[in-house]
Design a protein around this motif. Structure first.
Motif, short mmCIF file in Angstrom:
data_model
loop_
_atom_site.label_atom_id
_atom_site.label_comp_id
_atom_site.label_asym_id
_atom_site.label_seq_id
_atom_site.Cartn_x
_atom_site.Cartn_y
_atom_site.Cartn_z
N GLY A 177 37.37 37.59 42.49
CA GLY A 177 36.87 36.24 42.29
C GLY A 177 35.36 36.16 42.37
N ASP A 178 34.67 37.31 42.33
CA ASP A 178 33.20 37.28 42.30
C ASP A 178 32.69 36.64 41.02
OD1 ASP A 178 33.44 38.68 44.65
OD2 ASP A 178 32.92 40.63 43.77
N ILE A 179 33.49 36.73 39.96
CA ILE A 179 33.18 36.10 38.69
C ILE A 179 34.41 35.33 38.24
CG2 ILE A 179 31.40 37.70 37.89
CD1 ILE A 179 33.53 39.33 36.50
N ASP A 180 34.21 34.40 37.32
CA ASP A 180 35.32 33.54 36.88
C ASP A 180 35.97 34.04 35.59
OD1 ASP A 180 34.69 31.57 38.97
OD2 ASP A 180 32.90 31.20 37.76
N ALA A 181 35.25 34.86 34.84
CA ALA A 181 35.75 35.41 33.58
C ALA A 181 34.96 36.68 33.30
CB ALA A 181 35.60 34.41 32.44
N ALA A 182 35.47 37.49 32.39
CA ALA A 182 34.76 38.73 32.05
C ALA A 182 35.12 39.15 30.64
CB ALA A 182 35.12 39.85 33.02
N ALA A 183 34.13 39.71 29.94
CA ALA A 183 34.37 40.37 28.66
C ALA A 183 34.67 41.83 28.98
CB ALA A 183 33.15 40.24 27.75
N LEU A 184 35.88 42.26 28.68
CA LEU A 184 36.35 43.58 29.13
C LEU A 184 36.91 44.38 27.96
CD1 LEU A 184 38.28 42.39 32.32
CD2 LEU A 184 36.07 43.59 32.29
N TYR A 185 36.44 45.62 27.82
CA TYR A 185 37.01 46.49 26.81
C TYR A 185 38.22 47.23 27.40
CZ TYR A 185 33.24 49.19 29.11
OH TYR A 185 32.37 49.73 30.02
N ARG A 186 39.03 47.80 26.50
CA ARG A 186 40.21 48.53 26.96
C ARG A 186 39.81 49.76 27.75
NH1 ARG A 186 43.82 48.78 21.38
NH2 ARG A 186 44.01 46.56 21.03
N PRO A 187 40.60 50.13 28.76
CA PRO A 187 41.88 49.54 29.18
C PRO A 187 41.74 48.39 30.16
CG PRO A 187 41.46 51.48 30.50
CD PRO A 187 40.28 51.36 29.54
N TYR A 188 40.50 47.99 30.49
CA TYR A 188 40.29 47.04 31.59
C TYR A 188 40.82 45.64 31.28
CZ TYR A 188 37.36 50.88 33.08
OH TYR A 188 36.92 52.13 33.43
N GLY A 189 40.70 45.20 30.01
CA GLY A 189 41.20 43.87 29.67
C GLY A 189 42.69 43.73 29.96
N PRO A 190 43.54 44.58 29.36
CA PRO A 190 44.98 44.49 29.65
C PRO A 190 45.31 44.68 31.13
CG PRO A 190 44.59 45.80 27.68
CD PRO A 190 43.25 45.55 28.29
N GLN A 191 44.58 45.55 31.82
CA GLN A 191 44.83 45.74 33.25
C GLN A 191 44.55 44.46 34.03
OE1 GLN A 191 42.42 49.08 34.44
NE2 GLN A 191 43.68 50.59 33.39
N ALA A 192 43.45 43.79 33.68
CA ALA A 192 43.10 42.55 34.38
C ALA A 192 44.16 41.48 34.16
CB ALA A 192 41.74 42.05 33.91
N VAL A 193 44.63 41.34 32.92
CA VAL A 193 45.65 40.34 32.63
C VAL A 193 46.92 40.63 33.42
CG1 VAL A 193 47.14 39.40 30.81
CG2 VAL A 193 44.73 39.83 30.34
N GLN A 194 47.30 41.89 33.46
CA GLN A 194 48.52 42.27 34.18
C GLN A 194 48.40 41.98 35.67
OE1 GLN A 194 49.39 46.48 34.36
NE2 GLN A 194 51.59 46.10 34.34
N GLN A 195 47.27 42.35 36.27
CA GLN A 195 47.13 42.21 37.72
C GLN A 195 46.87 40.77 38.15
OE1 GLN A 195 45.10 45.23 39.99
NE2 GLN A 195 45.12 46.65 38.26
#
Length: 325
Positions: A177-195
């Motif tokens: 929660g240090d940030i409210d949103a993030a632009a994330l490239y793979r694999p981090y984007g899908p990982q963030a959504v899952q977690q």
């Protein structure tokens, strides 16, 4: 023959021997290639893993990198002769005064980066990003993606608090929660959504930015070496395109995941070797953005066309070069 003559002959013999040993040492030194570890760089990962460089007669040492920006730094620092990198870091490096050649693009996608937001912070639409903290890794394709996302969706840049995050931190700043949103490239984007689960969502956008991933080289690297690198890269591209199941299995083992996840990480990529006018247009647009946002020193614009080294790829496949130079 005078007594000095044998000594001169012996000295010349030793000099020739030492020169020969030095040349042998230089020849024996491996070609160092910095290769990104994310799915963007899959063709080069396969080329290294499956011995395609060795099959082309190259002794290669691979430096794995967390992202293309770090790979390019290995090259500009002199630690590598060839590197894999997306388009945006190229712009930042050239504005900083570094010099290298762009040899080829080997992949493109509009699906690599996603804007993942925390729904529990009241974000449901792009407009809700106003007043929020948006995390990006500075100088990466995700950074430029965030710019395009805000522009296309009519969100004023000064309404959003851009926060530069450590690429090694992955998705932790968003999860904490240090940030409210993030632009994330793979694999981090899908990982963030899952977690994040119900706390997270991917914000949709029209006209997404098309990212291109490239091979760059130190100036002066021989055409023969670059041709061999390109042949090995083409074999990696061909494996992904003609034998996707085998490529996914190989990459799943490399990425320490299952083949289903590997296939998902590769979905939406188009892998092929090209040098196109589209790359030039993208670099020039990103350069204007970087100057406008005061992300680089204001000064002379880099000559992106001048650093396009078309000869090696043209020798491999003339049809692959559609750049006007």
């Amino acid at each position: 023959m005078t007594p000095a003559a044998p000594r001169r002959s012996t000295a010349r013999l030793w000099a020739a021997l030492l020169l020969g040993l030095a040349s042998l040492g230089a020849h024996a030194a491996p070609l160092v290639i910095a290769i990104g570890e994310t799915s963007l760089f899959a063709p080069l990962q396969l080329a290294a893993q499956e011995g395609y460089f060795a099959a082309e007669g190259l002794d290669v040492k691979v430096i794995p990198c967390v992202n293309g920006r770090r790979c390019l730094k290995h090259l500009t620092d002199g630690d590598a002769q060839v590197a894999t990198v997306a388009d945006t870091p190229i712009v930042f490096a050239l504005h900083a005064g570094h010099r290298f050649d762009i040899v080829a693009s080997f992949g493109t996608t509009v699906h690599d980066t996603a804007l993942v937001a925390r729904a529990d912070r009241g974000i449901r639409t792009p407009a809700d990003l106003a007043g929020k903290r948006l995390g990006v890794v500075r100088g990466t394709s995700a950074h430029y993606f965030a710019n395009v996302f805000l522009l296309i969706n009519g969100v004023p840049r000064d309404a959003v608090n851009i926060v530069f995050i450590d690429p090694n931190a992955g998705i932790d700043p968003l999860l904490r929660g240090d940030i409210d949103a993030a632009a994330l490239y793979r694999p981090y984007g899908p990982q963030a959504v899952q977690q994040l689960g119900a706390k997270g969502l991917v914000l949709k956008t029209l006209l997404p930015y098309a990212l291109m991933v490239n091979l760059v080289a130190q100036p002066g690297l021989s055409q023969d070496s670059l041709l061999r690198v390109l042949r090995a890269a083409r074999r990696g591209v061909d494996l992904l395109n003609s034998q996707p199941a085998r490529a996914q299995a190989l990459l799943a083992a490399r990425w320490r995941t299952d083949t289903k996840t590997a296939a998902e990480r590769l979905d939406g990529y188009e892998f092929r070797l090209v040098l196109s006018q589209n790359l030039l247009s993208t670099l020039e647009a990103e350069s204007r953005w970087a100057v406008r946002e005061d992300l680089v020193e204001r000064g002379g614009k880099p000559d992106f066309l001048e650093i396009m080294r078309v000869e090696p790829l043209r020798a491999l496949d003339p049809r692959a070069v559609t750049l006007i130079k």
